[in-house]
Design a protein around this motif. Structure first.
Motif, mmCIF file in Angstrom:
data_model
loop_
_atom_site.group_PDB
_atom_site.id
_atom_site.type_symbol
_atom_site.label_atom_id
_atom_site.label_comp_id
_atom_site.label_asym_id
_atom_site.label_seq_id
_atom_site.Cartn_x
_atom_site.Cartn_y
_atom_site.Cartn_z
ATOM 1 N N LEU A 13 0.748 -1.223 -0.080
ATOM 2 C CA LEU A 13 -0.107 -0.195 -0.013
ATOM 3 C C LEU A 13 0.758 1.206 -0.011
ATOM 4 N N LEU A 14 0.212 2.196 -0.760
ATOM 5 C CA LEU A 14 1.057 3.604 -0.737
ATOM 6 C C LEU A 14 -0.263 4.400 -0.306
ATOM 7 N N ALA A 15 -0.080 4.956 0.857
ATOM 8 C CA ALA A 15 -0.938 5.837 1.569
ATOM 9 C C ALA A 15 -0.717 7.207 1.055
ATOM 10 N N ALA A 16 -1.274 8.050 2.089
ATOM 11 C CA ALA A 16 -0.803 9.649 2.042
ATOM 12 C C ALA A 16 -1.311 9.944 3.294
ATOM 13 N N TYR A 17 -0.981 11.296 3.768
ATOM 14 C CA TYR A 17 -1.415 12.038 4.767
ATOM 15 C C TYR A 17 -1.724 13.595 4.690
ATOM 16 N N PRO A 18 -2.549 13.956 5.475
ATOM 17 C CA PRO A 18 -2.710 15.454 5.517
ATOM 18 C C PRO A 18 -1.684 16.323 6.219
ATOM 19 N N GLY A 19 -1.273 17.631 5.686
ATOM 20 C CA GLY A 19 -0.290 18.494 6.172
ATOM 21 C C GLY A 19 1.080 18.512 5.895
ATOM 22 N N SER A 20 1.785 19.259 6.372
ATOM 23 C CA SER A 20 3.384 19.561 6.109
ATOM 24 C C SER A 20 4.174 18.680 6.698
ATOM 25 N N THR A 21 3.522 17.951 7.867
ATOM 26 C CA THR A 21 4.141 17.079 8.774
ATOM 27 C C THR A 21 3.607 15.667 8.932
ATOM 28 N N PRO A 22 4.309 14.711 8.682
ATOM 29 C CA PRO A 22 3.583 13.375 8.747
ATOM 30 C C PRO A 22 3.044 13.226 10.338
ATOM 31 N N PRO A 23 1.732 12.720 10.258
ATOM 32 C CA PRO A 23 1.182 12.554 11.706
ATOM 33 C C PRO A 23 1.640 11.485 12.300
ATOM 34 N N ASP A 24 1.571 10.978 13.724
ATOM 35 C CA ASP A 24 2.086 9.965 14.305
ATOM 36 C C ASP A 24 1.664 8.613 13.703
ATOM 37 N N TRP A 25 0.228 8.692 13.176
ATOM 38 C CA TRP A 25 -0.278 7.382 12.730
ATOM 39 C C TRP A 25 0.577 7.184 11.250
ATOM 40 N N ALA A 26 0.852 7.974 10.551
ATOM 41 C CA ALA A 26 1.493 7.788 9.147
ATOM 42 C C ALA A 26 2.967 7.197 9.289
ATOM 43 N N VAL A 27 3.757 7.623 10.540
ATOM 44 C CA VAL A 27 4.917 7.184 10.673
ATOM 45 C C VAL A 27 4.869 5.567 11.343
ATOM 46 N N GLU A 28 3.947 5.548 12.248
ATOM 47 C CA GLU A 28 3.655 4.157 13.075
ATOM 48 C C GLU A 28 3.179 3.036 11.996
ATOM 49 N N LEU A 29 2.331 3.469 10.979
ATOM 50 C CA LEU A 29 2.138 2.542 9.949
ATOM 51 C C LEU A 29 3.560 2.002 8.988
ATOM 52 N N VAL A 30 4.239 2.885 8.689
ATOM 53 C CA VAL A 30 5.443 2.594 8.149
ATOM 54 C C VAL A 30 6.451 1.630 8.983
ATOM 55 N N ALA A 31 6.394 1.966 10.356
ATOM 56 C CA ALA A 31 7.095 1.015 11.159
ATOM 57 C C ALA A 31 6.284 -0.262 11.048
ATOM 58 N N ASP A 32 4.972 -0.443 11.009
ATOM 59 C CA ASP A 32 4.335 -1.509 10.743
ATOM 60 C C ASP A 32 4.424 -2.545 9.477
ATOM 61 N N GLY A 33 5.077 -1.986 8.321
ATOM 62 C CA GLY A 33 5.185 -2.415 7.256
ATOM 63 C C GLY A 33 4.670 -1.847 6.016
ATOM 64 N N LEU A 34 3.993 -0.273 6.315
ATOM 65 C CA LEU A 34 3.525 0.168 5.064
ATOM 66 C C LEU A 34 4.494 0.420 4.080
ATOM 67 N N ALA A 35 4.348 0.318 2.589
ATOM 68 C CA ALA A 35 5.013 0.527 1.817
ATOM 69 C C ALA A 35 5.685 1.955 1.610
ATOM 70 N N GLY A 36 4.632 2.945 1.734
ATOM 71 C CA GLY A 36 5.215 4.255 1.922
ATOM 72 C C GLY A 36 3.941 5.161 1.570
ATOM 73 N N HIS A 37 4.315 6.388 1.403
ATOM 74 C CA HIS A 37 3.452 7.652 1.061
ATOM 75 C C HIS A 37 3.512 8.235 0.014
ATOM 76 N N THR A 38 2.552 8.724 -0.481
ATOM 77 C CA THR A 38 2.471 9.654 -1.794
ATOM 78 C C THR A 38 2.428 11.060 -1.285
#
Length: 481
Positions: A13-38
């Motif tokens: 999965l390539l996810a996304a997040y709002p705002g100019s700074t990644p929120p905690d959940w966006a970082v935590e999902l990467v640690a859990d194995g999320l492929a990345g963000h757009t």
């Protein structure tokens, strides 16, 4: 839920997040194995903050994929507040200098690499065979398959020389559509032989050039896909792309929130399962993403493995290809940054003037409002930022009063600036009304279709509406300071 299977699902999965700074959940999902963000325009602030955001994602996992749609020209995220300093593909195709195309895309790649962005969801390699295509247009290198193929390969080479993975799009070709897959499911009702001759040569070229990824199109080709979009078609993603054309890299979907996919699948999560089953490896969920959506998609993938809709080894294969893409981006470093004027110099080379600019000094500039597509976003365009001492007004064609514009112009000539002016309701009529009484030049900053205004002194074609294209047009007209 099986934690190992959840991690595999997240790895597709390539996810996304709002705002100019990644929120905690966006970082935590990467640690859990999320492929990345757009990253999208709303994520882009000053360069230092973008670099800090990508660094924050890497604290969770060093090989996280960070993607962006940075095509140059009309589609820019880095320069969404001002317009791109590079001309887009249509301008580069018009110049027809493959070395320049490679240099421009290498420069774009260098900027991305410096910010920690590893995958560019570009170049667009569609052959724009339909003048009134509402979503490709100036994003294409042109209407000739051979020229598009040559420049597509050059663009891929340039990006990847800068250490940024290229993702050629939109397979098997979005250039012949007359509808936008962001809003509905377009149909290209032609036999496969037509695709091989018209739409597929650029994909063969980028595969030969080593593109690390290819993006799917949410279009329907009945002869291959039946009623479904290509994103959900094994005949397209496996039989055609992998077996016939020999592609071995990562297949990335266009955003699954787009109507062309979501309506066909019944939602983003079911669409993710169908895309994986068809042979896709990395799934772009969309732009409007939160932790809940990511979890719902991952859960749907895990559930589909459990109920037999999806084989576990298919998910393993997809996650493995995503990991291979990430490994390539870690192993290939950025190169030097190009000269600052590179894009502006290129845009100057692209401008074409039909007719004569004589007698058009000190004009009234009238910019005709044009809606932006979803992929373009609300990026500034036109001649405004480049004019010094020249009056500019903005109008809506159907609301403009030609008599008032003539009064406003007085004895001055008029320069009308538009994007796809012939397609705008009231656009051609406004040109004709003004050209009947005043010297008029038309500046077309969209795809240059066959339409030409009658009664005008000059028709100026920029092949795009980037900041660089706008400056080039203002210079040709003698209006830039």
């Amino acid at each position: 839920m099986d934690p190992g299977l959840r991690r595999l699902a997240l790895g597709t999965l390539l996810a996304a997040y709002p705002g100019s700074t990644p929120p905690d959940w966006a970082v935590e999902l990467v640690a859990d194995g999320l492929a990345g963000h757009t990253l999208f325009g709303r994520n882009i602030d000053e360069p230092a903050r973008v670099a800090a955001s990508t660094a924050a994602l890497r604290t969770a996992r060093a090989d996280v994929l960070v993607g962006i749609d940075e095509e140059g020209g009309d589609v820019t995220r880095l320069a969404h507040a001002t317009g791109s300093p590079y001309p887009g593909n249509a301008a580069l195709g018009a110049i027809d200098d493959e070395a320049l195309t490679r240099d421009i895309h290498r420069a774009i790649g260098g900027e991305l690499a410096a910010l920690g962005i590893t995958v560019n969801l570009a170049p667009t390699v569609d052959v724009n065979s339909t003048d009134d295509n509402p979503v490709i247009g100036t994003r294409s290198f042109g209407a000739d398959p051979a020229r598009v193929a040559a420049h597509s390969a050059a663009a891929v080479a340039g990006l990847q020389a800068a250490g940024v993975a290229a993702c050629a799009k939109h397979f098997p070709g979005h250039g012949a559509t007359v509808t936008d897959s962001h809003h509905e499911l377009p149909t290209v009702d032609v036999p496969p032989e037509v695709l091989r001759r018209r739409d597929l040569p650029p994909f063969a070229a980028v595969i030969a050039a080593g593109t690390r990824a290819v993006m799917t199109a949410h279009i329907r080709v009945p002869a291959l896909t039946g009623a479904a979009p290509a994103t959900f078609s094994r005949a397209v993603l496996v039989d055609l792309l992998r077996q016939e054309y020999g592609f071995t890299g990562a297949v990335i979907t266009d955003a699954l929130e787009m109507k062309g996919a979501a309506l066909a699948a019944g939602g983003i999560a079911p669409g993710a399962v169908r895309a994986l089953a068809a042979g896709a490896d990395l799934l772009c969920i969309g732009a409007k993403v939160d932790a809940g959506l990511v979890e719902r998609v991952a859960t749907e993938i895990v559930t589909a493995v459990g109920d037999g809709r999806l084989a576990r080894d298919r998910v393993e294969q997809a996650a493995g290809r995503a990991a291979e893409l990430a490994a390539w981006t870690r192993d290939t470093g950025p190169t030097t940054v190009a000269a600052a004027d590179l894009g502006y110099a290129a845009a100057r080379r692209a401008v074409r003037v039909e007719g004569s600019l004589a007698g058009l000094d000190h004009p009234l500039v009238v910019q005709v409002h044009a809606r932006s597509t979803v992929v373009q976003g609300r990026v500034p365009w036109g001649l405004g930022p480049h004019l010094h001492g020249t009056e500019l007004i903005e109008v809506v064609a159907t609301e403009a009063d030609p008599e008032e514009l003539r009064r406003r112009a007085g004895n001055r000539p008029i320069v009308l600036v538009g994007r796809r002016l012939h397609q705008l309701p009231g656009g051609p009529e406004l040109v004709a009304a003004l050209a009947g009484t005043h010297p008029v030049a038309v500046v077309e900053m969209g795809w240059p279709a066959r339409w030409r205004p009658t009664g005008t002194r000059a028709f100026v074609i920029t092949y795009g509406a980037s900041h660089a294209n706008g400056l080039a047009a203002a210079e040709v007209l003698g209006l830039a300071g």
